[in-house]
Motif scaffolding. Sequence first.
Motif, mmCIF file in Angstrom:
data_model
loop_
_atom_site.group_PDB
_atom_site.id
_atom_site.type_symbol
_atom_site.label_atom_id
_atom_site.label_comp_id
_atom_site.label_asym_id
_atom_site.label_seq_id
_atom_site.Cartn_x
_atom_site.Cartn_y
_atom_site.Cartn_z
ATOM 1 N N THR A 2 -1.888 -4.174 -3.143
ATOM 2 C CA THR A 2 -0.612 -4.361 -2.452
ATOM 3 C C THR A 2 -0.640 -3.733 -1.073
ATOM 4 O O THR A 2 -0.281 -4.375 -0.067
ATOM 5 C CB THR A 2 0.541 -3.760 -3.277
ATOM 6 O OG1 THR A 2 0.609 -4.425 -4.540
ATOM 7 C CG2 THR A 2 1.864 -3.932 -2.554
ATOM 8 N N PHE A 3 -1.067 -2.477 -0.968
ATOM 9 C CA PHE A 3 -1.063 -1.807 0.332
ATOM 10 C C PHE A 3 -2.107 -2.391 1.280
ATOM 11 O O PHE A 3 -1.872 -2.478 2.494
ATOM 12 C CB PHE A 3 -1.259 -0.298 0.153
ATOM 13 C CG PHE A 3 -0.055 0.387 -0.420
ATOM 14 C CD1 PHE A 3 1.140 0.398 0.264
ATOM 15 C CD2 PHE A 3 -0.108 0.996 -1.672
ATOM 16 C CE1 PHE A 3 2.269 1.017 -0.260
ATOM 17 C CE2 PHE A 3 1.008 1.618 -2.215
ATOM 18 C CZ PHE A 3 2.202 1.616 -1.511
ATOM 19 N N ALA B 274 6.640 0.860 4.237
ATOM 20 C CA ALA B 274 5.217 1.023 4.532
ATOM 21 C C ALA B 274 4.725 -0.053 5.486
ATOM 22 O O ALA B 274 3.920 0.216 6.389
ATOM 23 C CB ALA B 274 4.411 0.982 3.239
ATOM 24 N N ALA B 275 5.222 -1.276 5.324
ATOM 25 C CA ALA B 275 4.762 -2.396 6.155
ATOM 26 C C ALA B 275 5.352 -2.385 7.551
ATOM 27 O O ALA B 275 4.701 -2.798 8.520
ATOM 28 C CB ALA B 275 5.091 -3.714 5.464
ATOM 29 N N PRO C 102 3.104 4.000 10.762
ATOM 30 C CA PRO C 102 2.113 3.624 11.780
ATOM 31 C C PRO C 102 1.018 2.767 11.159
ATOM 32 O O PRO C 102 0.568 3.031 10.029
ATOM 33 C CB PRO C 102 1.565 4.977 12.251
ATOM 34 C CG PRO C 102 2.629 5.970 11.905
ATOM 35 C CD PRO C 102 3.260 5.464 10.649
ATOM 36 N N SER C 103 0.583 1.736 11.872
ATOM 37 C CA SER C 103 -0.433 0.820 11.322
ATOM 38 C C SER C 103 -1.725 1.549 10.997
ATOM 39 O O SER C 103 -2.476 1.138 10.105
ATOM 40 C CB SER C 103 -0.707 -0.314 12.310
ATOM 41 O OG SER C 103 -1.199 0.195 13.543
ATOM 42 N N SER C 104 -1.981 2.654 11.703
ATOM 43 C CA SER C 104 -3.210 3.417 11.452
ATOM 44 C C SER C 104 -3.240 3.963 10.027
ATOM 45 O O SER C 104 -4.316 4.127 9.441
ATOM 46 C CB SER C 104 -3.344 4.563 12.445
ATOM 47 O OG SER C 104 -2.221 5.438 12.375
ATOM 48 N N TRP C 105 -2.067 4.243 9.449
ATOM 49 C CA TRP C 105 -2.021 4.750 8.081
ATOM 50 C C TRP C 105 -2.546 3.707 7.099
ATOM 51 O O TRP C 105 -3.249 4.034 6.151
ATOM 52 C CB TRP C 105 -0.592 5.132 7.698
ATOM 53 C CG TRP C 105 -0.054 6.330 8.411
ATOM 54 C CD1 TRP C 105 -0.551 6.939 9.524
ATOM 55 C CD2 TRP C 105 1.118 7.072 8.047
ATOM 56 N NE1 TRP C 105 0.227 7.999 9.893
ATOM 57 C CE2 TRP C 105 1.260 8.116 9.005
ATOM 58 C CE3 TRP C 105 2.051 6.959 7.023
ATOM 59 C CZ2 TRP C 105 2.304 9.027 8.952
ATOM 60 C CZ3 TRP C 105 3.095 7.865 6.972
ATOM 61 C CH2 TRP C 105 3.219 8.890 7.916
ATOM 62 N N LEU C 106 -2.174 2.443 7.334
ATOM 63 C CA LEU C 106 -2.561 1.377 6.411
ATOM 64 C C LEU C 106 -3.989 0.895 6.642
ATOM 65 O O LEU C 106 -4.542 0.183 5.801
ATOM 66 C CB LEU C 106 -1.590 0.198 6.541
ATOM 67 C CG LEU C 106 -0.144 0.489 6.113
ATOM 68 C CD1 LEU C 106 0.752 -0.701 6.411
ATOM 69 C CD2 LEU C 106 -0.071 0.834 4.625
ATOM 70 N N GLY D 37 -5.534 6.858 3.699
ATOM 71 C CA GLY D 37 -4.102 6.590 3.629
ATOM 72 C C GLY D 37 -3.754 5.608 2.532
ATOM 73 O O GLY D 37 -2.771 5.795 1.799
ATOM 74 N N ILE D 38 -4.566 4.551 2.405
ATOM 75 C CA ILE D 38 -4.358 3.561 1.329
ATOM 76 C C ILE D 38 -4.469 4.240 -0.027
ATOM 77 O O ILE D 38 -3.646 4.007 -0.933
ATOM 78 C CB ILE D 38 -5.386 2.418 1.441
ATOM 79 C CG1 ILE D 38 -5.094 1.554 2.674
ATOM 80 C CG2 ILE D 38 -5.401 1.573 0.178
ATOM 81 C CD1 ILE D 38 -3.864 0.698 2.566
ATOM 82 N N GLU D 39 -5.480 5.085 -0.186
ATOM 83 C CA GLU D 39 -5.681 5.732 -1.483
ATOM 84 C C GLU D 39 -4.534 6.685 -1.803
ATOM 85 O O GLU D 39 -4.076 6.749 -2.950
ATOM 86 C CB GLU D 39 -7.027 6.472 -1.494
ATOM 87 C CG GLU D 39 -7.449 6.966 -2.870
ATOM 88 C CD GLU D 39 -7.653 5.827 -3.858
ATOM 89 O OE1 GLU D 39 -7.563 6.083 -5.086
ATOM 90 O OE2 GLU D 39 -7.913 4.682 -3.440
#
Length: 364
Positions: free
Chosen positions: A174-175, A251-252, A256-260, A265-267
């Motif tokens: 999902t993420f 989240a979307a 910040p896009s850098s997190w995703l 960050g995903i984990e």
Amino acid sequence: MTDRVLILGGRGRIGSCVAQDLINHTQAQITVTGRQAIPEVTARQQGETRAQFLVLELADRESLRDAIAAHNLVIHCAGPFLYRDASVLQLCIEQGVNYLDVSDNRAFTRKALALSEQATTAGITAIVNSGIFPGISNSMVRHDVERLDQPEKIHLSYVVAGSGGAGVTVMRTTFLGLQEPFEAWIDNRWQIVKPYSNREKIKLPAPYGNVGVYWFDMPEAFTLVDSFPVKTVITKFGSIPDFYNHLTWIAAHIFPSSWLKNPGGIEFLSQVSYRMTNVSDRFSGIGVAIRSEVEGQKDGKFVSVCSTLVHENTAVAAGAGTGSIAELMLTNQLNKVGVWPVEQALSTKLFQQTMENRDIKISF
């Protein structure tokens, strides 16, 4: 000669459900792989003489080649597929071994489909995107399309309760799906869509009722365009309880896009979400619901054809979707050389037959 099936990533929730479906519906000898031997897994298999466990790293190409060569069907369940290339399929082509996977990533699917000519030359059948969504959902669309003279618009909605019984993998998927805008086929042209946008309420059978769903990138967003002459394909996803939808939207759209785009960050997000669903699963359940709606022309009139599925366990339903296709491949009822998405390989007749045999109820 006894059929031998290799399930890569078979220690996970989806892989385990695929293995159980094959035990229930075939006579095949099954080899389940994982990166480490885990006592609980080994103990669970001790009572099943047709299943064995093999420690295997996908990065160990020589060991992987040897394992593939010793079987006549490989089922790739080792996701997330965003991080996978098509090397398993390439080895299957080299060894002349049929292939099936539970991939759910657009880029991976394109890589696999690009090997169709090689698979045809090798004489193997390879089917991608099996499982529940994509997978069973694709066959539901095919059924609905076949009821029309001219299909024009496909609208697929998926809803998962809590963790879906699929462990932390469904959270990672999902993420990962929130990382980039994606192309969607709308009004006969490709348009850029932001993931988890454009919320709409859809009505699903009990116990779901009205549920919010959002744009989500799925491989069927482009394979259905290749498969059927339609003007629009919409793929949307949602969760229950609904507050998970709002957290995913944040989240979307706000993080910040850098997190995703950071694996760490995903984990982190995946593990936090999984711990939350361990609590909410107790009252939300771990089921899945799918709604396929196809609009188009029938006998000169514009009509809408709809089918729905509700199952109490997402992982078990995914296992049935993949296991049913594996059964058909092992019995030579599904033999189509090349690389295909489910909706191009599996006839509606065979789809309905295998679903009935597994007591998967679909309302058409």
